[in-house]
Structures are given as C-alpha cells and as structure tokens.
Write a protein that holds these residues in place. Structure first.
Motif, PDB file in Angstrom:
ATOM      1  N   TYR A 185       7.544 -16.677 -13.765  1.00 60.97           N
ATOM      2  CA  TYR A 185       6.744 -16.663 -15.001  1.00 60.97           C
ATOM      3  C   TYR A 185       6.978 -17.938 -15.810  1.00 60.97           C
ATOM      4  CZ  TYR A 185       4.515 -14.872 -19.220  1.00 60.97           C
ATOM      5  OH  TYR A 185       3.684 -14.706 -20.299  1.00 60.97           O
ATOM      6  N   ARG A 186       8.218 -18.364 -15.879  1.00 57.86           N
ATOM      7  CA  ARG A 186       8.563 -19.548 -16.682  1.00 57.86           C
ATOM      8  C   ARG A 186       7.874 -20.814 -16.180  1.00 57.86           C
ATOM      9  NH1 ARG A 186      11.888 -23.731 -16.172  1.00 57.86           N
ATOM     10  NH2 ARG A 186      12.873 -22.947 -14.260  1.00 57.86           N
ATOM     11  N   VAL A 187       7.874 -21.040 -14.876  1.00 60.97           N
ATOM     12  CA  VAL A 187       7.367 -22.316 -14.352  1.00 60.97           C
ATOM     13  C   VAL A 187       5.846 -22.345 -14.226  1.00 60.97           C
ATOM     14  CG1 VAL A 187       9.515 -22.731 -13.101  1.00 60.97           C
ATOM     15  CG2 VAL A 187       7.587 -21.665 -11.903  1.00 60.97           C
ATOM     16  N   LEU A 188       5.201 -21.176 -14.238  1.00 62.30           N
ATOM     17  CA  LEU A 188       3.746 -21.162 -14.127  1.00 62.30           C
ATOM     18  C   LEU A 188       3.084 -21.596 -15.433  1.00 62.30           C
ATOM     19  CD1 LEU A 188       3.071 -17.880 -12.120  1.00 62.30           C
ATOM     20  CD2 LEU A 188       2.321 -20.179 -11.460  1.00 62.30           C
ATOM     21  N   LYS A 189       1.970 -22.295 -15.298  1.00 61.30           N
ATOM     22  CA  LYS A 189       1.130 -22.611 -16.451  1.00 61.30           C
ATOM     23  C   LYS A 189       0.420 -21.339 -16.900  1.00 61.30           C
ATOM     24  CE  LYS A 189      -0.069 -27.213 -14.597  1.00 61.30           C
ATOM     25  NZ  LYS A 189      -1.193 -28.057 -14.122  1.00 61.30           N
ATOM     26  N   HIS A 190      -0.085 -21.336 -18.114  1.00 59.24           N
ATOM     27  CA  HIS A 190      -0.932 -20.239 -18.540  1.00 59.24           C
ATOM     28  C   HIS A 190      -2.204 -20.259 -17.695  1.00 59.24           C
ATOM     29  CE1 HIS A 190       1.489 -18.946 -21.951  1.00 59.24           C
ATOM     30  NE2 HIS A 190       1.737 -20.228 -22.179  1.00 59.24           N
ATOM     31  N   GLY A 191      -2.542 -19.118 -17.138  1.00 60.03           N
ATOM     32  CA  GLY A 191      -3.644 -19.039 -16.193  1.00 60.03           C
ATOM     33  C   GLY A 191      -3.185 -19.134 -14.751  1.00 60.03           C
ATOM     34  N   GLY A 192      -1.886 -19.417 -14.545  1.00 60.23           N
ATOM     35  CA  GLY A 192      -1.335 -19.537 -13.201  1.00 60.23           C
ATOM     36  C   GLY A 192      -1.155 -18.181 -12.543  1.00 60.23           C
ATOM     37  N   ARG A 193      -1.216 -18.163 -11.215  1.00 61.70           N
ATOM     38  CA  ARG A 193      -1.145 -16.912 -10.465  1.00 61.70           C
ATOM     39  C   ARG A 193       0.167 -16.797  -9.680  1.00 61.70           C
ATOM     40  NH1 ARG A 193      -4.517 -12.947  -8.586  1.00 61.70           N
ATOM     41  NH2 ARG A 193      -6.330 -13.923  -9.554  1.00 61.70           N
ATOM     42  N   PHE A 194       0.769 -15.629  -9.762  1.00 59.27           N
ATOM     43  CA  PHE A 194       1.936 -15.253  -8.970  1.00 59.27           C
ATOM     44  C   PHE A 194       1.466 -14.399  -7.804  1.00 59.27           C
ATOM     45  CE2 PHE A 194       4.826 -11.759  -7.951  1.00 59.27           C
ATOM     46  CZ  PHE A 194       5.990 -12.432  -7.595  1.00 59.27           C
ATOM     47  N   LEU A 195       1.926 -14.730  -6.591  1.00 55.87           N
ATOM     48  CA  LEU A 195       1.566 -13.955  -5.408  1.00 55.87           C
ATOM     49  C   LEU A 195       2.808 -13.745  -4.548  1.00 55.87           C
ATOM     50  CD1 LEU A 195      -1.769 -15.737  -4.505  1.00 55.87           C
ATOM     51  CD2 LEU A 195      -1.561 -13.279  -4.924  1.00 55.87           C
ATOM     52  N   CYS A 196       3.031 -12.513  -4.161  1.00 55.17           N
ATOM     53  CA  CYS A 196       4.189 -12.179  -3.330  1.00 55.17           C
ATOM     54  C   CYS A 196       3.734 -11.380  -2.117  1.00 55.17           C
ATOM     55  CB  CYS A 196       5.199 -11.369  -4.140  1.00 55.17           C
ATOM     56  SG  CYS A 196       6.606 -10.772  -3.172  1.00 55.17           S
ATOM     57  N   LEU A 197       4.027 -11.892  -0.941  1.00 51.54           N
ATOM     58  CA  LEU A 197       3.786 -11.186   0.320  1.00 51.54           C
ATOM     59  C   LEU A 197       5.133 -10.672   0.810  1.00 51.54           C
ATOM     60  CD1 LEU A 197       2.127 -10.475   2.919  1.00 51.54           C
ATOM     61  CD2 LEU A 197       2.595 -12.810   3.698  1.00 51.54           C
ATOM     62  N   GLU A 198       5.236  -9.377   1.004  1.00 47.89           N
ATOM     63  CA  GLU A 198       6.534  -8.820   1.385  1.00 47.89           C
ATOM     64  C   GLU A 198       6.356  -7.587   2.263  1.00 47.89           C
ATOM     65  OE1 GLU A 198       9.564  -8.929   2.464  1.00 47.89           O
ATOM     66  OE2 GLU A 198      10.089 -10.041   0.642  1.00 47.89           O
ATOM     67  N   LEU A 199       7.266  -7.424   3.202  1.00 50.00           N
ATOM     68  CA  LEU A 199       7.339  -6.192   3.974  1.00 50.00           C
ATOM     69  C   LEU A 199       7.623  -5.045   3.028  1.00 50.00           C
ATOM     70  CD1 LEU A 199       9.406  -7.865   6.767  1.00 50.00           C
ATOM     71  CD2 LEU A 199       7.179  -6.804   7.160  1.00 50.00           C
ATOM     72  N   SER A 200       6.905  -3.947   3.196  1.00 52.17           N
ATOM     73  CA  SER A 200       6.957  -2.912   2.170  1.00 52.17           C
ATOM     74  C   SER A 200       7.101  -1.535   2.785  1.00 52.17           C
ATOM     75  CB  SER A 200       5.712  -3.027   1.281  1.00 52.17           C
ATOM     76  OG  SER A 200       5.906  -2.373   0.059  1.00 52.17           O
ATOM     77  N   HIS A 201       6.492  -0.529   2.140  1.00 54.33           N
ATOM     78  CA  HIS A 201       6.730   0.868   2.511  1.00 54.33           C
ATOM     79  C   HIS A 201       5.452   1.527   3.016  1.00 54.33           C
ATOM     80  CE1 HIS A 201      10.831   1.032   0.784  1.00 54.33           C
ATOM     81  NE2 HIS A 201      10.342   0.088  -0.002  1.00 54.33           N
ATOM     82  N   VAL A 202       5.523   2.058   4.216  1.00 53.55           N
ATOM     83  CA  VAL A 202       4.390   2.755   4.831  1.00 53.55           C
ATOM     84  C   VAL A 202       4.242   4.123   4.183  1.00 53.55           C
ATOM     85  CG1 VAL A 202       3.526   3.780   6.973  1.00 53.55           C
ATOM     86  CG2 VAL A 202       4.617   1.530   7.005  1.00 53.55           C
ATOM     87  N   GLU A 203       3.006   4.487   3.858  1.00 52.02           N
ATOM     88  CA  GLU A 203       2.758   5.720   3.114  1.00 52.02           C
ATOM     89  C   GLU A 203       2.199   6.851   3.970  1.00 52.02           C
ATOM     90  OE1 GLU A 203       0.163   4.278   0.079  1.00 52.02           O
ATOM     91  OE2 GLU A 203       1.798   3.469  -1.150  1.00 52.02           O
ATOM     92  N   VAL A 204       1.635   6.545   5.147  1.00 56.86           N
ATOM     93  CA  VAL A 204       1.054   7.568   6.013  1.00 56.86           C
ATOM     94  C   VAL A 204       2.177   8.191   6.847  1.00 56.86           C
ATOM     95  CG1 VAL A 204      -0.634   8.043   7.822  1.00 56.86           C
ATOM     96  CG2 VAL A 204      -1.108   6.281   6.100  1.00 56.86           C
ATOM     97  N   PRO A 205       2.420   9.507   6.738  1.00 55.61           N
ATOM     98  CA  PRO A 205       3.596  10.148   7.366  1.00 55.61           C
ATOM     99  C   PRO A 205       3.757   9.866   8.858  1.00 55.61           C
ATOM    100  CG  PRO A 205       2.553  11.666   5.835  1.00 55.61           C
ATOM    101  CD  PRO A 205       1.647  10.475   5.924  1.00 55.61           C
ATOM    102  N   VAL A 206       2.718  10.105   9.663  1.00 54.06           N
ATOM    103  CA  VAL A 206       2.853   9.919  11.109  1.00 54.06           C
ATOM    104  C   VAL A 206       3.103   8.462  11.448  1.00 54.06           C
ATOM    105  CG1 VAL A 206       1.688  10.124  13.335  1.00 54.06           C
ATOM    106  CG2 VAL A 206       1.421  11.935  11.619  1.00 54.06           C
ATOM    107  N   PHE A 207       2.364   7.572  10.791  1.00 56.16           N
ATOM    108  CA  PHE A 207       2.536   6.143  11.008  1.00 56.16           C
ATOM    109  C   PHE A 207       3.935   5.707  10.586  1.00 56.16           C
ATOM    110  CE2 PHE A 207       1.014   1.649   9.683  1.00 56.16           C
ATOM    111  CZ  PHE A 207       1.436   1.128  10.905  1.00 56.16           C
ATOM    112  N   LYS A 208       4.440   6.314   9.510  1.00 55.85           N
ATOM    113  CA  LYS A 208       5.781   5.975   9.028  1.00 55.85           C
ATOM    114  C   LYS A 208       6.837   6.291  10.084  1.00 55.85           C
ATOM    115  CE  LYS A 208       8.990   6.751   5.195  1.00 55.85           C
ATOM    116  NZ  LYS A 208      10.161   6.931   6.079  1.00 55.85           N
ATOM    117  N   GLU A 209       6.699   7.428  10.760  1.00 53.06           N
ATOM    118  CA  GLU A 209       7.671   7.791  11.795  1.00 53.06           C
ATOM    119  C   GLU A 209       7.661   6.773  12.940  1.00 53.06           C
ATOM    120  OE1 GLU A 209       6.946  11.749  13.057  1.00 53.06           O
ATOM    121  OE2 GLU A 209       7.252  12.632  11.068  1.00 53.06           O
ATOM    122  N   LEU A 210       6.467   6.369  13.358  1.00 51.19           N
ATOM    123  CA  LEU A 210       6.356   5.366  14.418  1.00 51.19           C
ATOM    124  C   LEU A 210       6.923   4.029  13.971  1.00 51.19           C
ATOM    125  CD1 LEU A 210       2.741   6.172  15.685  1.00 51.19           C
ATOM    126  CD2 LEU A 210       4.888   6.648  16.876  1.00 51.19           C
TER     127      LEU A 210
END
Length: 289
Positions: free
Chosen positions: A195-220
């Motif tokens: 937040y500090r280094v961005l200009k006003h109007g600047g965009r923050f974007l984060c790509l990260e491995l996260s959490h699967v929400e579909v039960p069967v897919f989560k087990e796999l």
C-alpha cells in the motif's frame, strides 16, 4: 484443463465479521505444519528456495501441468500493463511475471506501430523484480539473458524484503506478488508495504495457491498435494522436504475471504478475488484510492 472463474466482491457487511475477530499473526510462527520462532522462519524459507531455485520453473510445470503459465497470464491481464509504467513484482526472482508484463507492453507498442511520438515511453518503463533470495534472482537474470533482455534497462533486479521495501512512498503504478506471500512471516506487513509504495490509483494483485471449496475435488486435491507433489520433488529435484513444506504452507495460508479482509484492513478498496480451478489458486486484487 478449463479454468473455473468465480469472482466475488466484498461488501461492507462482510468486513466487520472478518477483519478483527481472529489474530492476523496465527501464521507468523509456522513453517508448514511446524511451529518455529519468528526469527527462524525467514531463514528456513530462504533455505527452501535456495534449494529449489535451479529446478523451480521445471517443478512448477510438473506440479501444475503447465497451468501456472495461464494463471500468470490472467494475473498480468488484470494488471493491464502500459508503456511507461513503474511496476513492482515482489517474490518474482525467476522473472516469469516480469517477462509477461514486458511482453504485454511490447505488444501494445507493436499494435501502435511504434508511434515515434510515444517511443520515449519504452525507456521510462521500469519493472522492478524484487526477491529476498539471491539464488532466485540469479535464475531470473540468467533467463533474462537467454530471452535477449540482459541489457534491457526496463528490467531492474532488486534483492529485498517484502516486509521492508526499499522503495519510496507513492512510486509504483502496480504491485504483483505470485506464489510468494504465504512464505512471509508477517502478511500484514507485506500488505502495508504494498500500500505504501503504490501511487493513488495503483493496483495490488496477488496470485497464490489457495483453498479448494468443492468437497470431492478437495479430497482429490489433498491426495495429490500430500502424496504426489513431495514424491515428484524428491524424484526430480532430490528434495522431498521443500515440497512437503510447500503443500503444508498452502494449508496454513488464510482462506480467500479472510485474506481479502486483510487486504482491506491494509487500506485497499474495491477488494475482490477470483478463484481459478475451483480455488486451487486465487487472484486477489485491490486499489489504492
């Protein structure tokens, strides 16, 4: 494999419930599933990435079936890069995201037929690749040379800590961090620095491995994560422990909605996230207004 996109905006009614009820430091003393002292974590993570640096891109291809390239393409398309921008890519040592940003800018220039009036913008473009690990940066610099970008003045390599950036306030048009924020000791410090280094109007974007929400897919996904990925790491990179840490660190990372609330707490507005492949990864975004 098709990408499943689920975009959610956080309305104000969600934030009071999520922003302060649970401590933000719950991850700070964990290294995967292990509990460690805060001062130990950065060194342990550094050792992991020093170990995997030479095989990092190969392992990303193997673990994701090449999908990580599409995920990064999506990240850069959301950034909407432009000639003359000042951008900071954190934890970007091998250069993947930075190269895609430069490719996007070059594509814009080609479509404009390299109008001589705008030619000065190429020199003004600055893509800073910041990583705390010199081994990862060395891999990126080598890849830049292989791509003919070794002398490109738009590409600037910086060894630095995401929790204490060396850049001045309000200097960046964009900030990206891909597969890096779950490895830091204090997520909230990284967000505050973004937040500090961005200009006003600047965009923050984060790509990260996260959490699967579909039960069967989560087990796999859990089976694949804990049984296959460490085994592939041992077979290809000779390092099972680092990839065991990888899958454990994903499970310790805050769920999508909680992480979105942390971004909002840092001061960002219009916070939203988009799930890819059912939540295997998520892209979070926010604006500094």
């Amino acid at each position: 494999m098709a990408l499943k996109l689920v975009s959610r905006k956080l309305g104000s009614k969600f934030l009071p419930m999520l922003s302060s009820t649970s401590p933000l430091h719950s991850h700070a003393t964990s290294f995967g599933f292990k509990h460690v002292r805060e001062e130990e974590k950065s060194q342990m993570v550094g050792n992991v990435f020093s170990s995997v640096a030479s095989n990092y891109d190969l392992m990303n291809d193997l673990m994701s079936g090449g999908l990580h390239r599409l995920w990064k393409d999506r990240l850069v398309s959301m950034l909407n890069p432009f000639p003359g921008m000042k951008h900071l890519d954190v934890a970007g040592g091998t250069g993947d995201v930075a190269f895609k940003i430069l490719d996007g800018i070059s594509s814009i220039k080609r479509r404009a037929n390299q109008d001589p009036i705008n030619d000065h913008l190429q020199e003004e473009t600055q893509i800073h690749v910041c990583d705390i690990n010199p081994n990862m940066l060395n891999v990126g610099k080598k890849r830049a040379i292989e791509r003919g970008l070794g002398e490109d003045k738009s590409l600037i390599w910086v060894e630095g800590d995401a929790e204490a950036l060396s850049f001045e306030d309000n200097t960046m048009d964009g900030y990206t961090i891909a597969f890096g924020i779950r490895n830091v000791t204090h997520i909230e410090k990284v967000l505050a620095e973004a937040y500090r280094v961005l200009k006003h109007g600047g965009r923050f974007l984060c790509l990260e491995l996260s959490h699967v929400e579909v039960p069967v897919f989560k087990e796999l996904y859990d089976y694949y994560s804990f049984s296959v990925i460490p085994a592939v790491g041992e077979l290809v990179a000779g390092d099972r422990d680092s990839y065991q840490y990888l899958v454990e660190s994903i499970r310790r990372f805050p769920p999508q909605v909680k992480f979105a609330s942390m971004i909002a707490d840092a001061g960002f507005q219009k916070v939203e996230y988009e799930n890819l492949v059912g939540g295997v990864v998520a892209i979070h975004s926010g604006l500094k207004i």
